[in-house]
Design a protein around this motif. Structure first.
Motif, PDB file in Angstrom:
ATOM      1  N   ARG A 281       0.810  -1.230   0.000  1.00 41.75           N
ATOM      2  CA  ARG A 281       0.000   0.000   0.000  1.00 41.75           C
ATOM      3  C   ARG A 281       0.841   1.277   0.000  1.00 41.75           C
ATOM      4  N   LEU A 282       2.160   1.154   0.110  1.00 44.37           N
ATOM      5  CA  LEU A 282       2.965   2.380   0.080  1.00 44.37           C
ATOM      6  C   LEU A 282       3.061   2.859  -1.364  1.00 44.37           C
ATOM      7  N   THR A 283       2.941   4.166  -1.537  1.00 41.52           N
ATOM      8  CA  THR A 283       3.077   4.715  -2.893  1.00 41.52           C
ATOM      9  C   THR A 283       4.256   5.691  -2.901  1.00 41.52           C
ATOM     10  N   VAL A 284       4.535   6.219  -4.071  1.00 41.80           N
ATOM     11  CA  VAL A 284       5.697   7.107  -4.195  1.00 41.80           C
ATOM     12  C   VAL A 284       5.292   8.331  -5.008  1.00 41.80           C
ATOM     13  N   VAL A 285       5.804   9.516  -4.571  1.00 42.05           N
ATOM     14  CA  VAL A 285       5.660  10.726  -5.403  1.00 42.05           C
ATOM     15  C   VAL A 285       7.070  11.161  -5.792  1.00 42.05           C
ATOM     16  N   TYR A 286       7.127  12.033  -6.816  1.00 39.80           N
ATOM     17  CA  TYR A 286       8.444  12.374  -7.369  1.00 39.80           C
ATOM     18  C   TYR A 286       8.587  13.893  -7.392  1.00 39.80           C
ATOM     19  N   GLN A 287       9.757  14.338  -6.936  1.00 43.79           N
ATOM     20  CA  GLN A 287      10.025  15.779  -7.003  1.00 43.79           C
ATOM     21  C   GLN A 287      11.220  15.987  -7.931  1.00 43.79           C
ATOM     22  N   PRO A 288      11.031  16.793  -9.002  1.00 45.67           N
ATOM     23  CA  PRO A 288      12.118  16.967  -9.972  1.00 45.67           C
ATOM     24  C   PRO A 288      13.294  17.748  -9.388  1.00 45.67           C
ATOM     25  N   SER A 299      17.076  14.935 -12.838  1.00 47.47           N
ATOM     26  CA  SER A 299      16.779  13.755 -12.018  1.00 47.47           C
ATOM     27  C   SER A 299      15.538  14.076 -11.182  1.00 47.47           C
ATOM     28  N   ALA A 300      15.155  13.124 -10.315  1.00 47.55           N
ATOM     29  CA  ALA A 300      14.005  13.370  -9.417  1.00 47.55           C
ATOM     30  C   ALA A 300      14.232  12.554  -8.157  1.00 47.55           C
ATOM     31  N   GLU A 301      13.635  13.062  -7.068  1.00 48.96           N
ATOM     32  CA  GLU A 301      13.721  12.302  -5.815  1.00 48.96           C
ATOM     33  C   GLU A 301      12.403  11.582  -5.601  1.00 48.96           C
ATOM     34  N   ALA A 302      12.512  10.278  -5.286  1.00 43.96           N
ATOM     35  CA  ALA A 302      11.298   9.502  -4.979  1.00 43.96           C
ATOM     36  C   ALA A 302      11.025   9.626  -3.492  1.00 43.96           C
ATOM     37  N   LEU A 303       9.789  10.041  -3.136  1.00 47.19           N
ATOM     38  CA  LEU A 303       9.419  10.231  -1.735  1.00 47.19           C
ATOM     39  C   LEU A 303       8.231   9.326  -1.422  1.00 47.19           C
ATOM     40  N   VAL A 304       8.390   8.542  -0.377  1.00 46.74           N
ATOM     41  CA  VAL A 304       7.362   7.552  -0.073  1.00 46.74           C
ATOM     42  C   VAL A 304       6.111   8.222   0.511  1.00 46.74           C
ATOM     43  N   ARG A 305       4.949   7.632   0.256  1.00 48.43           N
ATOM     44  CA  ARG A 305       3.704   8.132   0.837  1.00 48.43           C
ATOM     45  C   ARG A 305       2.895   6.954   1.356  1.00 48.43           C
ATOM     46  N   THR A 332      12.338   0.521   2.048  1.00 47.20           N
ATOM     47  CA  THR A 332      13.234   0.960   0.963  1.00 47.20           C
ATOM     48  C   THR A 332      13.001   0.124  -0.299  1.00 47.20           C
ATOM     49  N   LEU A 333      12.942  -1.207  -0.128  1.00 45.54           N
ATOM     50  CA  LEU A 333      12.775  -2.057  -1.318  1.00 45.54           C
ATOM     51  C   LEU A 333      11.396  -1.873  -1.929  1.00 45.54           C
ATOM     52  N   SER A 334      10.399  -1.608  -1.048  1.00 48.58           N
ATOM     53  CA  SER A 334       9.053  -1.409  -1.608  1.00 48.58           C
ATOM     54  C   SER A 334       9.012  -0.095  -2.404  1.00 48.58           C
ATOM     55  N   VAL A 335       9.783   0.952  -1.936  1.00 51.71           N
ATOM     56  CA  VAL A 335       9.875   2.204  -2.702  1.00 51.71           C
ATOM     57  C   VAL A 335      10.538   1.916  -4.056  1.00 51.71           C
ATOM     58  N   LEU A 336      11.624   1.149  -4.005  1.00 53.52           N
ATOM     59  CA  LEU A 336      12.326   0.844  -5.262  1.00 53.52           C
ATOM     60  C   LEU A 336      11.399   0.081  -6.220  1.00 53.52           C
ATOM     61  N   ASP A 337      10.673  -0.902  -5.689  1.00 49.77           N
ATOM     62  CA  ASP A 337       9.752  -1.659  -6.539  1.00 49.77           C
ATOM     63  C   ASP A 337       8.731  -0.727  -7.178  1.00 49.77           C
ATOM     64  N   ARG A 338       8.241   0.227  -6.358  1.00 51.48           N
ATOM     65  CA  ARG A 338       7.235   1.146  -6.882  1.00 51.48           C
ATOM     66  C   ARG A 338       7.852   2.070  -7.939  1.00 51.48           C
ATOM     67  N   PHE A 353      18.528  10.132 -17.395  1.00 54.06           N
ATOM     68  CA  PHE A 353      17.705  10.567 -16.257  1.00 54.06           C
ATOM     69  C   PHE A 353      17.917   9.635 -15.065  1.00 54.06           C
ATOM     70  N   ARG A 354      17.903  10.230 -13.893  1.00 58.86           N
ATOM     71  CA  ARG A 354      18.164   9.438 -12.684  1.00 58.86           C
ATOM     72  C   ARG A 354      17.058   9.666 -11.644  1.00 58.86           C
ATOM     73  N   ILE A 355      16.718   8.618 -10.931  1.00 55.09           N
ATOM     74  CA  ILE A 355      15.801   8.739  -9.783  1.00 55.09           C
ATOM     75  C   ILE A 355      16.618   8.455  -8.524  1.00 55.09           C
ATOM     76  N   ASN A 356      16.471   9.339  -7.530  1.00 55.86           N
ATOM     77  CA  ASN A 356      17.129   9.103  -6.235  1.00 55.86           C
ATOM     78  C   ASN A 356      16.126   8.517  -5.265  1.00 55.86           C
ATOM     79  N   ILE A 357      16.563   7.516  -4.489  1.00 53.67           N
ATOM     80  CA  ILE A 357      15.726   7.057  -3.377  1.00 53.67           C
ATOM     81  C   ILE A 357      16.493   7.304  -2.074  1.00 53.67           C
ATOM     82  N   ASN A 358      15.720   7.415  -0.980  1.00 55.83           N
ATOM     83  CA  ASN A 358      16.342   7.600   0.341  1.00 55.83           C
ATOM     84  C   ASN A 358      16.611   6.229   0.946  1.00 55.83           C
TER      85      ASN A 358
END
Ligand SMILES: Nc1nc2c(ncn2[C@@H]2O[C@H](COP(=O)(O)O[C@H]3[C@@H](O)[C@H](n4cnc5c(=O)[nH]c(N)nc54)O[C@@H]3COP(=O)(O)O)[C@@H](O)[C@H]2O)c(=O)[nH]1
Length: 518
Positions: A281-288, A299-305, A332-338, A353-358
């Motif tokens: 049920r965790l989702t992700v939003v992206y900030q450029p 690039s963009a940062e993936a932020l979990v929600r 973390t892995l669920s964010v990456l999967d999303r 293009f790159r996506i950053n995860i925390n």
């Protein structure tokens, strides 16, 4: 998975906590209660001794004035007119019982007795050089009581033995001492305490001697000695002390319950998070993240929600819970999967293009983490260079393990950034040893720009040092054009992220925004 302990093992520490806090609360209450009582006793002793002294000075001053008057009546000695005069004078006094006339060591007449058969005077307790005679406790002819008498010249006055009765307190004993001018030692005239007894450390002083607390003080004509037995005071104060102790225990118990409730809430948040992870049920939003110089998104940062039912739980709240409850690696892995589910096609279409995860400290030092990333990226056909990793300064506290892990991850192609730079303890030199790719300057620095705050003055230094160490720079929290212009003016390649460029949005909205800007 969090370890679920059997119920009875959960209840034991909880009961122990409640009991411990009740005991601590009671002890604190009892201590505070005793302090309050001691303070109030001290205050009471001070005020009672002051009142007694004031009254004593008045009584002895009145005796002195009346003795002067009686010695100079102007009437023939013990005549009817003198006795009338003495009666009128006595009527106006407050603490005198009789005014008498004496001659050649014998009593002749008084306001109360009128003219009497001369009777010899008793031996005084004190005779001073100026002729003052002090009788501490003289039996009265008119009643079965005794009273203090003071004589001077051809007169004497009987003081009211009840002059201090209205001021008695069952817990305290006092002595009122008369101190005629020229006398070496004062003479006890009123009260239960006798002169010369233990604790009458006159002229002045207060303190405790064994079970007795005392306060002595002297005025112009009188001294007061006040004492109490500590055990009597304690007995008297017992109900108050017991109430404050009880209140302390109750507060301790209430505190324990609040702690348990908060703990339970936190535990239940952990349990709810585990369930959300199970049900994906965790989702992700992206900030450029934009190149400030060219105004292009790189690039963009993936932020979990996490929205649980109708409640949106912010990452600030559930990430620390996930870290405490051992759930963070799953997050973390669920964010990456999303991210891979949302962005694979986009990342394949634009290999720059790159996506950053925390990631957290637990991820960083987990030897299986790098392989878990690699396996997922390979499966999705996304390059390691397209997945950046943001770590906080805190997660590099174990420097040796962090250096190894960073080396491994960079060797696989990931870019590593120190997040929220400036809020932790690391210096740029320390970052040099960590060997990361770049820093993300915390938004608290950005927000001071244009405000004249001194914090701004260290921003150019951070930027210069980062340049010397060959570190990439991302500025977080850019909200205004002024802030953007400030960093653009520093004439160095800087990336920027913040509401000025775009708030965190869905994958589709972020992709649209990026495509618009290219
Ligand atoms: N371990 C993980 N931590 C995560 C993950 N996703 C988020 N987080 C961390 O939670 C903290 C709060 O994040 P969030 O509420 O998502 O806030 C982020 C932005 O919304 C916010 N932001 C971005 N631009 C601005 C701005 O211009 N002004 C402003 N006041 N806030 C802004 O900042 C947060 C991004 O911070 P950072 O990561 O430091 O770049 C936060 O610490 C997240 O790191 C996760 O998946 N895993």
């Amino acid at each position: 998975m969090p370890v679920i302990r059997p119920y009875k093992w959960q209840i034991v520490p909880q009961v122990a906590l409640v009991i411990a806090l009740i005991i601590l609360g009671s002890l604190a209450g009892s201590w505070i209660g005793r302090l309050v009582i001691i303070r109030s006793d001290r205050g009471h002793m001070l005020s009672l001794s002051n009142q007694l002294l004031k009254r004593a000075d008045f009584v002895f001053a009145e005796a002195d004035t009346i003795l002067s008057k009686a010695n100079a009546t102007g009437f023939p000695f013990c005549s009817a007119s003198e006795i009338d005069y003495l009666r009128d004078t006595l009527f106006d006094t407050k603490y005198l019982k009789d005014i008498g006339r004496v001659q050649d060591g014998a009593f002749h007449c008084s306001a109360v007795f009128g003219s009497a058969k001369p009777s010899p005077l008793a031996k005084p307790d004190l005779a001073t050089n100026d002729g003052t005679l002090v009788y501490a406790n003289t039996p009265l002819a008119i009643s079965n009581t005794t009273a203090p008498i003071i004589g001077r010249g051809n007169a004497n006055v009987v003081l009211d033995p009840t002059a201090f009765d209205a001021m008695t307190d069952p817990n305290y004993s006092f002595g009122i001492l008369f101190k005629p001018p020229g006398a070496q030692n004062p003479v006890a005239m009123f009260g239960g305490l006798e002169a010369g007894k233990r604790h009458e450390k006159l002229p002045e002083g207060a303190g405790r001697d064994g079970d007795i607390v005392f306060r002595n003080l002297c005025g112009e004509r009188a001294c007061v000695s006040l004492q109490a037995h500590v055990t009597d005071l304690e007995e008297d104060a017992f109900p108050i002390e017991a109430s404050i102790t009880g209140l302390g225990g109750t507060l301790g118990g209430a505190l324990a319950l609040i702690i348990l409730l908060l703990q339970r809430k936190r535990l239940s948040l952990g349990a709810r998070l585990a369930q959300a992870l199970d049900k994906r049920r965790l989702t992700v939003v992206y900030q450029p993240i934009f190149d400030i110089g060219t105004n292009t998104p790189r690039s963009a940062e993936a932020l979990v929600r996490w929205v649980d039912g109708k409640e949106a739980i912010p990452p600030d709240i559930f990430i620390p819970v996930a870290e405490d409850e051992g759930l963070i690696k799953r997050v973390t892995l669920s964010v990456l999967d999303r991210v891979l589910a949302d962005m694979t096609a986009f990342l394949q279409a634009d290999r720059t293009f790159r996506i950053n995860i925390n990631i957290s400290a637990a991820d960083l030092i987990d030897p299986a983490f790098a392989s878990a990333l690699e396996q997922r990226l390979r499966q999705a056909n996304v390059r390691s260079e397209q997945l950046g990793l943001e770590i906080t300064e805190r997660s590099t506290a174990n420097a040796a393990a962090a250096v190894d892990a960073i080396r491994t991850l960079r060797a696989r192609g990931h870019r590593i950034y120190i997040d929220d730079f400036g809020t932790g303890y690391s210096s740029l030199a320390y970052l040099g040893n960590l060997n990361v790719d770049g820093i993300k300057i915390d938004k608290s620095f950005t927000q001071t720009i244009g405000t004249g705050s001194v914090t701004v003055s260290i921003v150019p230094q951070i930027v210069d040092m980062a340049r010397v160490l060959n570190l990439g720079i991302v500025v977080e929290g850019i909200e205004t054009a002024t802030q953007r212009d400030y960093f653009a003016g520093l004439q160095t390649p800087i990336d920027g992220q913040g509401w000025f460029y775009g708030k965190p949005v869905s994958a589709a909205a972020m992709q649209e925004l990026v495509q618009e800007k290219f």
